[in-house]
Design a protein around this motif. Structure first.
Motif, PDB file in Angstrom:
ATOM      1  N   UNK A  26       8.244  -7.467 -10.497  1.00 37.50           N
ATOM      2  CA  UNK A  26       8.122  -8.177 -11.810  1.00 37.50           C
ATOM      3  C   UNK A  26       7.509  -9.678 -11.538  1.00 37.50           C
ATOM      4  N   UNK A  27       7.721  -9.998 -10.275  1.00 37.33           N
ATOM      5  CA  UNK A  27       6.865 -11.158  -9.937  1.00 37.33           C
ATOM      6  C   UNK A  27       5.363 -11.298  -9.934  1.00 37.33           C
ATOM      7  N   UNK A  28       5.013  -9.872  -9.586  1.00 32.48           N
ATOM      8  CA  UNK A  28       3.444  -9.608  -9.489  1.00 32.48           C
ATOM      9  C   UNK A  28       2.932  -9.584 -11.036  1.00 32.48           C
ATOM     10  N   UNK A  29       3.863  -8.758 -11.997  1.00 30.53           N
ATOM     11  CA  UNK A  29       3.372  -8.579 -13.530  1.00 30.53           C
ATOM     12  C   UNK A  29       3.323 -10.129 -14.203  1.00 30.53           C
ATOM     13  N   UNK A  30       4.175 -10.906 -13.829  1.00 30.78           N
ATOM     14  CA  UNK A  30       4.249 -12.144 -14.324  1.00 30.78           C
ATOM     15  C   UNK A  30       3.050 -13.004 -13.877  1.00 30.78           C
ATOM     16  N   UNK A  31       2.788 -13.095 -12.597  1.00 32.81           N
ATOM     17  CA  UNK A  31       1.557 -13.563 -12.172  1.00 32.81           C
ATOM     18  C   UNK A  31       0.206 -13.028 -12.731  1.00 32.81           C
ATOM     19  N   UNK A  32       0.319 -11.749 -12.832  1.00 25.22           N
ATOM     20  CA  UNK A  32      -1.020 -11.032 -13.564  1.00 25.22           C
ATOM     21  C   UNK A  32      -1.299 -11.685 -14.942  1.00 25.22           C
ATOM     22  N   UNK A  33      -0.223 -11.826 -15.389  1.00 32.33           N
ATOM     23  CA  UNK A  33      -0.252 -12.338 -17.051  1.00 32.33           C
ATOM     24  C   UNK A  33      -1.004 -13.627 -17.127  1.00 32.33           C
ATOM     25  N   UNK A  34      -0.719 -14.556 -16.024  1.00 27.78           N
ATOM     26  CA  UNK A  34      -1.433 -15.867 -15.797  1.00 27.78           C
ATOM     27  C   UNK A  34      -2.795 -15.654 -15.640  1.00 27.78           C
ATOM     28  N   UNK A  35      -3.165 -14.681 -14.816  1.00 27.05           N
ATOM     29  CA  UNK A  35      -4.629 -14.433 -14.571  1.00 27.05           C
ATOM     30  C   UNK A  35      -5.444 -14.070 -15.904  1.00 27.05           C
ATOM     31  N   UNK A  36      -4.852 -12.854 -16.557  1.00 23.89           N
ATOM     32  CA  UNK A  36      -5.399 -12.308 -17.558  1.00 23.89           C
ATOM     33  C   UNK A  36      -5.545 -13.503 -18.644  1.00 23.89           C
ATOM     34  N   UNK A  37      -4.756 -14.542 -18.932  1.00 22.65           N
ATOM     35  CA  UNK A  37      -4.828 -15.515 -19.838  1.00 22.65           C
ATOM     36  C   UNK A  37      -5.900 -16.393 -19.677  1.00 22.65           C
ATOM     37  N   UNK A  38      -6.689 -16.346 -18.658  1.00 26.32           N
ATOM     38  CA  UNK A  38      -7.822 -16.865 -18.430  1.00 26.32           C
ATOM     39  C   UNK A  38      -8.975 -16.201 -18.603  1.00 26.32           C
ATOM     40  N   UNK A  39      -9.742 -16.572 -19.799  1.00 23.29           N
ATOM     41  CA  UNK A  39     -10.999 -15.685 -20.329  1.00 23.29           C
ATOM     42  C   UNK A  39     -12.114 -15.902 -19.310  1.00 23.29           C
ATOM     43  N   UNK A  40     -11.839 -15.569 -18.197  1.00 24.86           N
ATOM     44  CA  UNK A  40     -12.936 -15.771 -17.030  1.00 24.86           C
ATOM     45  C   UNK A  40     -14.223 -14.892 -17.182  1.00 24.86           C
ATOM     46  N   UNK A  41     -14.996 -15.216 -18.080  1.00 23.84           N
ATOM     47  CA  UNK A  41     -16.551 -14.346 -18.392  1.00 23.84           C
ATOM     48  C   UNK A  41     -17.332 -15.083 -17.646  1.00 23.84           C
ATOM     49  N   UNK A  42     -18.066 -14.462 -16.823  1.00 21.15           N
ATOM     50  CA  UNK A  42     -19.151 -15.106 -16.108  1.00 21.15           C
ATOM     51  C   UNK A  42     -20.204 -15.710 -16.796  1.00 21.15           C
ATOM     52  N   UNK A  43     -20.470 -17.058 -16.917  1.00 19.89           N
ATOM     53  CA  UNK A  43     -21.377 -17.829 -17.701  1.00 19.89           C
ATOM     54  C   UNK A  43     -22.287 -18.522 -16.922  1.00 19.89           C
ATOM     55  N   UNK A  44     -23.253 -17.805 -16.368  1.00 22.28           N
ATOM     56  CA  UNK A  44     -24.528 -18.903 -15.618  1.00 22.28           C
ATOM     57  C   UNK A  44     -24.994 -19.833 -16.658  1.00 22.28           C
ATOM     58  N   UNK A  45     -25.262 -19.558 -17.955  1.00 21.65           N
ATOM     59  CA  UNK A  45     -25.453 -20.545 -18.991  1.00 21.65           C
ATOM     60  C   UNK A  45     -24.790 -21.842 -18.882  1.00 21.65           C
ATOM     61  N   UNK A  46     -23.691 -21.831 -18.472  1.00 20.34           N
ATOM     62  CA  UNK A  46     -22.656 -23.046 -18.350  1.00 20.34           C
ATOM     63  C   UNK A  46     -22.650 -23.515 -16.957  1.00 20.34           C
ATOM     64  N   UNK A  47     -23.398 -23.211 -16.056  1.00 22.25           N
ATOM     65  CA  UNK A  47     -23.194 -23.610 -14.704  1.00 22.25           C
ATOM     66  C   UNK A  47     -23.193 -25.080 -14.477  1.00 22.25           C
ATOM     67  N   UNK A  48     -22.420 -25.725 -13.657  1.00 27.23           N
ATOM     68  CA  UNK A  48     -22.576 -26.987 -12.907  1.00 27.23           C
ATOM     69  C   UNK A  48     -22.369 -26.888 -11.536  1.00 27.23           C
ATOM     70  N   UNK A  49     -22.553 -27.953 -11.050  1.00 23.14           N
ATOM     71  CA  UNK A  49     -22.269 -28.178  -9.473  1.00 23.14           C
ATOM     72  C   UNK A  49     -20.989 -27.692  -9.114  1.00 23.14           C
ATOM     73  N   UNK A  50     -20.762 -26.744  -8.415  1.00 24.68           N
ATOM     74  CA  UNK A  50     -19.527 -26.283  -8.019  1.00 24.68           C
ATOM     75  C   UNK A  50     -18.785 -25.188  -8.999  1.00 24.68           C
ATOM     76  N   UNK A  51     -19.605 -24.950  -9.937  1.00 23.42           N
ATOM     77  CA  UNK A  51     -19.111 -24.013 -10.988  1.00 23.42           C
ATOM     78  C   UNK A  51     -20.282 -23.171 -11.513  1.00 23.42           C
ATOM     79  N   UNK A  52     -20.956 -22.353 -10.598  1.00 28.25           N
ATOM     80  CA  UNK A  52     -22.241 -21.854 -10.944  1.00 28.25           C
ATOM     81  C   UNK A  52     -21.869 -20.792 -12.263  1.00 28.25           C
ATOM     82  N   UNK A  53     -20.846 -20.293 -12.561  1.00 26.23           N
ATOM     83  CA  UNK A  53     -20.686 -19.262 -13.255  1.00 26.23           C
ATOM     84  C   UNK A  53     -19.681 -19.877 -14.375  1.00 26.23           C
ATOM     85  N   UNK A  54     -19.659 -21.139 -14.641  1.00 28.56           N
ATOM     86  CA  UNK A  54     -18.866 -21.638 -15.826  1.00 28.56           C
ATOM     87  C   UNK A  54     -17.401 -22.152 -15.438  1.00 28.56           C
ATOM     88  N   UNK A  55     -16.834 -22.912 -16.420  1.00 30.21           N
ATOM     89  CA  UNK A  55     -15.643 -23.467 -16.052  1.00 30.21           C
ATOM     90  C   UNK A  55     -14.264 -22.575 -15.957  1.00 30.21           C
TER      91      UNK A  55
END
Length: 216
Positions: A26-55
């Motif tokens: 249950x702890x694993x599933x709860x933490x996975x839900x936190x990861x899924x909630x972040x829309x981490x689509x790789x966006x090189x067009x939004x690159x900044x120093x330290x964030x080459x694939x966006x925020x």
């Protein structure tokens, strides 16, 4: 699938592994839900120093590394291209390679893509299968090995990339500048071990006035 009979030591270990998994599920599933909630689509067009694939990619990586730090593991941040979680104090690493970026959600979802939904025995959400689910399992594998005091002769180094779904610029950078393990296992998707991928090709074929051929 080929299987081999377990020896007595392996049977004894398995008797400890299964209760550990039940205790932490249950702890694993709860933490996975936190990861899924972040829309981490790789966006090189939004690159900044330290964030080459966006925020959002930096956000999910920071979140994963912070969870690992809280669990007592060493972490390394590789200029926003990737991150590592390390367990062990040996001369060499075995890599567990995964990625935290996802493809865009698209349309026509029955359930919200960036919210984890549980339906019967299924978990639904963008990245659950590819590849945040396997990625968090890597972290819990380190916890299991540590808690059950399973001896190792190498470090285990989880490597979380952030551009697998686009052009693999994350691992190209890591191959040139990162601490590359001599041996790595790719923990990606539904298959348990991936030795190599040859790539793929997608195309659209249009045939004008092809006609219809009927059977006898």
């Amino acid at each position: 699938m080929m299987t081999a009979p377990l020896n007595e030591q392996e049977k004894a270990l398995l008797s400890q592994v299964e209760p550990w998994i039940s205790q932490h599920k249950e702890q694993l599933i709860g933490e996975l839900a936190q990861w899924v909630a972040i829309p981490s689509i790789s966006r090189a067009d939004l690159a900044k120093p330290g964030a080459p694939f966006g925020p959002e990619c930096v956000k999910v990586l920071d979140h994963a590394l912070n969870l690992a730090k809280q669990a007592g593991f060493r972490t390394e941040e590789h200029e926003g291209y990737a991150g590592s979680i390390i367990f062990g104090d040996h001369a060499q690493d075995i890599g567990l390679v995964s990625h935290l970026d996802v493809v865009p959600a698209g349309e026509n979802w029955t359930y919200p893509p960036f919210s984890l939904t549980r339906r019967d025995d299924f978990l639904i959400g963008r990245g659950v299968s590819d590849n945040k689910g396997p990625a968090i399992l890597d972290l819990y594998l380190l916890k299991l090995i540590r808690d059950l005091k399973i001896p190792l002769h190498h470090n285990l180094r989880i490597i979380y990339g952030l551009a697998e779904e686009t052009n693999m610029a994350d691992l190209r950078w890591f191959a040139e500048k990162g601490p590359v393990p001599r041996l790595s296992i790719v923990t990606d998707g539904k298959f348990p071990v991936n030795f190599a991928q040859k790539g793929q090709i997608s195309f659209t074929l249009e045939v004008k006035e092809a006609g219809v051929t009927g059977g006898p």
